[in-house]
Design an enzyme around this catalytic site. Sequence first.
Site, PDB file in Angstrom:
ATOM      1  NE  ARG A 140      -7.556  -8.761   1.716  1.00  0.00           N
ATOM      2  CZ  ARG A 140      -6.521  -7.931   1.756  1.00  0.00           C
ATOM      3  NH1 ARG A 140      -6.422  -6.962   0.870  1.00  0.00           N
ATOM      4  NH2 ARG A 140      -5.600  -8.064   2.688  1.00  0.00           N
ATOM      5  N   GLY A 172      -3.218  -6.832   5.474  1.00  0.00           N
ATOM      6  CA  GLY A 172      -4.307  -6.105   6.104  1.00  0.00           C
ATOM      7  C   GLY A 172      -5.067  -6.885   7.142  1.00  0.00           C
ATOM      8  CB  THR A 180      -0.887   0.008   1.256  1.00  0.00           C
ATOM      9  OG1 THR A 180      -1.753  -1.118   1.227  1.00  0.00           O
ATOM     10  CG2 THR A 180      -1.708   1.300   1.348  1.00  0.00           C
ATOM     11  N   GLY A 221      -8.845  -5.046   2.821  1.00  0.00           N
ATOM     12  CA  GLY A 221      -7.826  -5.075   3.858  1.00  0.00           C
ATOM     13  C   GLY A 221      -7.929  -3.888   4.794  1.00  0.00           C
TER      14      GLY A 221
END
Length: 301
Positions: free
Chosen positions: A178, A204, A150, A180
Amino acid sequence: MWGMIATWQMARDGVATAAQELQQQGDAGDALVTAIKDVENNPEYGSVGYGGLPNEHGLLEMDAAYMNGNTYGIGAVAGITDVKNPITVARKLSHDHFNSFRVGAGATEYAQQAGFERVNMLTPAAVTAWQERVAEVAGKNLTPYDGHDTVGVVALDQQAKMVAGTSTSGLFMKKHGRVGDSPLSGSGFYVDSEIGGATATGLGEDIMKGVLSYEIVRLMKSGLTPQAACDQATYDFDRRLKQHYGKAGAFSLIALDKQGNWGVATNCEFTFAVATATQPLTVYTANPGPDDSTTFVVTAH
């Protein structure tokens, strides 16, 4: 005083441009968006924005968040598709009192209605990587998950305003839908202009178990330096997670306080970029120290 810290070496060029804005009395929010958009727009970075990592079905679902440390305004999107710069959508949502966190088709619909540029964010290289991973998983019975970097940024401007933001395509080959930690307040990011801010990168599912970004800000509020707060929050939780959960994925945290002091902690090798009024743009490499309670930081080569 001004400053910016960002996760990963991929943020270097964006931080360089954003630092010029901050040096010239620019707004922290504008500078943060500049830094993150630079990463989102570069297809060479396969974990954020254009050219990001597809999910199990080959679809690129992106997450992003923005927080204003003056107002506590938060905007976030999760599972958004076909939008050029998710961070800009998150920032716009931070001005809304209601409906400020949008997910999936609702996030994409909001962006389209609000006039944000619609773009196919999947590149041929990302599709090829996905196809190769599908074949590799099927042929070798491997876990499909690989890659979850990220871009997270904390910025301070000369008006003492602080902001935090994140953007990611999430876990490579993740299950459809999904999400995170990146768009989750307190886990992926948190900022208070009277104290400081923090953002996270890594797995995450484990970061959200510790709400680590908020914990770092809380520790700074109690009087700890950004470095001490990062060390205490990260390594204490890493130990507790291994004790209670049995294992801990890779995660790294960065922090900046209202004086422009910064800190970092990690349970894996990690790079980050920093520029402040007293320090030129520098990219560092961090590793957990030998005592597993402090961080070893060197200039990256």
